[in-house]
Write a protein that holds these residues in place. Structure first.
Motif, PDB file in Angstrom:
ATOM      1  N   ALA A  97       0.824  -1.205   0.000  1.00  0.00           N
ATOM      2  CA  ALA A  97       0.000   0.000   0.000  1.00  0.00           C
ATOM      3  C   ALA A  97       0.861   1.259   0.000  1.00  0.00           C
ATOM      4  CB  ALA A  97      -0.928  -0.011   1.214  1.00  0.00           C
ATOM      5  N   LEU A  98       2.008   1.200   0.681  1.00  0.00           N
ATOM      6  CA  LEU A  98       2.881   2.373   0.771  1.00  0.00           C
ATOM      7  C   LEU A  98       3.470   2.768  -0.585  1.00  0.00           C
ATOM      8  CD1 LEU A  98       4.772   1.631   4.120  1.00  0.00           C
ATOM      9  CD2 LEU A  98       3.327   3.616   3.645  1.00  0.00           C
ATOM     10  N   ILE A  99       3.647   1.795  -1.453  1.00  0.00           N
ATOM     11  CA  ILE A  99       4.250   2.105  -2.754  1.00  0.00           C
ATOM     12  C   ILE A  99       3.214   2.165  -3.871  1.00  0.00           C
ATOM     13  CG2 ILE A  99       6.471   1.106  -2.109  1.00  0.00           C
ATOM     14  CD1 ILE A  99       5.751  -1.400  -3.696  1.00  0.00           C
ATOM     15  N   SER A 100       1.950   2.030  -3.508  1.00  0.00           N
ATOM     16  CA  SER A 100       0.890   2.093  -4.512  1.00  0.00           C
ATOM     17  C   SER A 100       0.045   3.336  -4.263  1.00  0.00           C
ATOM     18  CB  SER A 100       0.033   0.826  -4.447  1.00  0.00           C
ATOM     19  OG  SER A 100      -0.695   0.784  -3.223  1.00  0.00           O
ATOM     20  N   LYS A 120      14.612   2.979   4.589  1.00  0.00           N
ATOM     21  CA  LYS A 120      15.530   2.885   3.457  1.00  0.00           C
ATOM     22  C   LYS A 120      14.806   2.914   2.120  1.00  0.00           C
ATOM     23  CE  LYS A 120      19.209   0.474   5.973  1.00  0.00           C
ATOM     24  NZ  LYS A 120      20.014  -0.766   6.099  1.00  0.00           N
ATOM     25  N   ALA A 121      13.554   2.470   2.119  1.00  0.00           N
ATOM     26  CA  ALA A 121      12.761   2.491   0.890  1.00  0.00           C
ATOM     27  C   ALA A 121      12.137   3.858   0.633  1.00  0.00           C
ATOM     28  CB  ALA A 121      11.669   1.430   0.964  1.00  0.00           C
ATOM     29  N   GLY A 122      12.368   4.805   1.550  1.00  0.00           N
ATOM     30  CA  GLY A 122      11.823   6.144   1.380  1.00  0.00           C
ATOM     31  C   GLY A 122      10.364   6.260   1.758  1.00  0.00           C
ATOM     32  N   ASN A 123       9.881   5.346   2.621  1.00  0.00           N
ATOM     33  CA  ASN A 123       8.462   5.327   2.970  1.00  0.00           C
ATOM     34  C   ASN A 123       8.169   5.841   4.377  1.00  0.00           C
ATOM     35  OD1 ASN A 123       7.677   4.270   0.475  1.00  0.00           O
ATOM     36  ND2 ASN A 123       8.108   2.178   1.139  1.00  0.00           N
TER      37      ASN A 123
END
Length: 445
Positions: A97-100, A120-123
């Motif tokens: 959900a965080l990347i969508s 680290k994923a920028g979320n």
């Protein structure tokens, strides 16, 4: 002439109207300076800001009441609670959900390795952009364990630790005092004395087998490594822990054998409240069951003791737990300031409804007496409050393991082998260190 007078009146009206409208909008409700708005506030004629908060606690156990309270107080910022299950599938759902395009404005982290991965994923938003809240002054020095690159990407909101629940009536019947400090030898002795034909001395899930081990190793590093950077698991304290638990299962028969537990999958919290286990190694989540005397009626008092050290005289033992329920802001949200306002409110006062489920607020500004009263409301007489307050609200040294999730998962398979007697405790300790070292090497590349 009549037309000329009409035109003059019309022009006067056109001039007066915008001036009147400007006068109506100047000072708002009188609580703000002219020309300013509160962070994230919507205008009177616009729709309210809508935020979502993702968390793993069932909505009926506090979160829904939290957001309802906020929404009543803040009509211009409305929050919706979305539940995910705190397991691999549930965390994957959140990460997806965080990347969508799914709405995730804020979310709760329950595991350090996943928290770090999301950073680290920028979320996760760097909270240093906000200067109006001193996290360590509010939460204590334990908050710093959640720093990454010396920055906060989340707000730790509750104290959590692993400890032992006790059937005080069974203790009294055996003349055993409530432990205030003990080691695994005393822990084993209590379980052996409390067991009977229909009562296990101890109920414990496989999740807690590593608590004494990690508590003994955290003094070396949060990654549970030695000074040379290699795994600290291969040591006498690990062997001792594995040996004691094996003896409790197979020699004393005071702890349900691991194979039986895997096969039958018993509800350990229900075993405890039903009087089928004298002790239960767990966390504050058990409040949901022990407080539910309508569904799980009991006549005995519940007491609490700290988690056992490996050796009682260990001066540098660190209790598993520390601060948790770390709320982060999704950097992609359009309403960062509004989310921040909610988070501060939640930490300092808003999470009160969560106390009934045993969640202990970490903010020093939280009304602790109110939280305690709510935790035990209506069931005060069914607890030994002194022992529970000593453990949950005392000054036990708390730590936070930063063992990576992959190592933790692979080590669990080793615990399974030790407690099904496929590996000796000595072999188990070496295997725990081996898989840890392999993952440390992989992470360093």
């Amino acid at each position: 002439m009549r037309n000329r007078r009409w035109m003059i009146a019309g022009l006067a009206l056109l001039v007066a109207l915008p001036l009147a409208l400007a006068g109506c909008g100047g000072k708002g409700d009188g609580n703000q300076k002219e020309g300013t708005t509160s962070p994230g506030a919507s205008t009177a004629n616009s729709d309210p800001i809508k935020l979502t908060l993702w968390g793993a606690v069932p909505s009926e156990n506090g979160p829904q009441e939290v957001v309802d309270n906020w929404n009543k107080q803040n009509p211009d910022i409305q929050v919706e609670y979305v539940r995910f299950v705190n397991d691999d599938a549930g965390n994957l759902k959140l990460d997806t959900a965080l990347i969508s395009s799914q709405p995730v404005d804020m979310y709760v982290n329950y595991d350090y390795s996943l928290y770090e991965k999301r950073i680290k994923a920028g979320n996760a938003l760097d909270l240093s952009k906000f200067s109006d809240y001193d996290v360590e002054a509010k939460m204590g020095e334990g908050a710093a364990l959640w720093k990454v690159d010396d920055k906060y990407y989340g707000l730790p909101t509750q104290k959590g630790l692993s400890f032992v629940w006790l059937n005080k009536d069974m203790l009294d019947a055996k003349g055993l005092p409530i432990p205030t400090e003990w080691g695994l030898d005393e822990f084993r002795d209590y379980a052996a004395k409390l067991k009977s034909d229909h009562v296990w001395g101890l109920a414990q899930s496989d999740y807690y087998f590593n608590v004494p081990i990690n508590g003994s190793l955290q003094k070396q590093s949060l990654q549970l490594t030695k000074d040379d950077g290699t795994s600290a698991f291969d040591n006498p304290l690990t062997v001792r822990t594995l040996q004691v638990y094996s003896d409790m299962m197979f020699t004393d028969k005071s702890l349900m054998p691991h194979t039986e537990q895997i096969t039958s999958k018993p509800a350990l919290d229900q075993m405890f409240v039903k009087g089928e286990a004298a002790m239960l190694f767990s966390t504050n989540q058990i409040f949901r069951t022990t407080n539910n005397i309508q569904e799980f009626p009991r006549t005995f008092k519940v007491a609490a003791a700290p988690a056992p050290k490996v050796n009682k005289d260990q001066a540098d033992y660190i209790n598993a737990g520390g601060l948790g329920d770390v709320i982060s802001i999704n950097p992609s949200t359009k309403h960062q300031e509004a989310a921040w306002e909610f988070m501060k409110w939640y930490a300092d006062e808003g999470m009160l409804p969560m106390a009934a489920g045993g969640r202990v607020p970490s903010s020093k500004d939280f009304p602790v007496d109110e939280a305690v009263a709510l935790m035990f409301k209506g069931v005060e007489d069914t607890y030994d409050l002194d022992s529970i307050k000593r453990v949950m609200f005392g000054d036990l040294p708390l730590g936070l393991s930063r063992l990576d999730r992959k190592t933790g998962t692979e080590q669990q398979a080793i615990y399974d082998k030790v407690f099904t007697q496929k590996l000796t405790p000595e072999e188990g300790a070496k295997e725990l260190a081996r898989v840890h070292n392999e993952n440390l090497k992989a992470l360093s590349k």
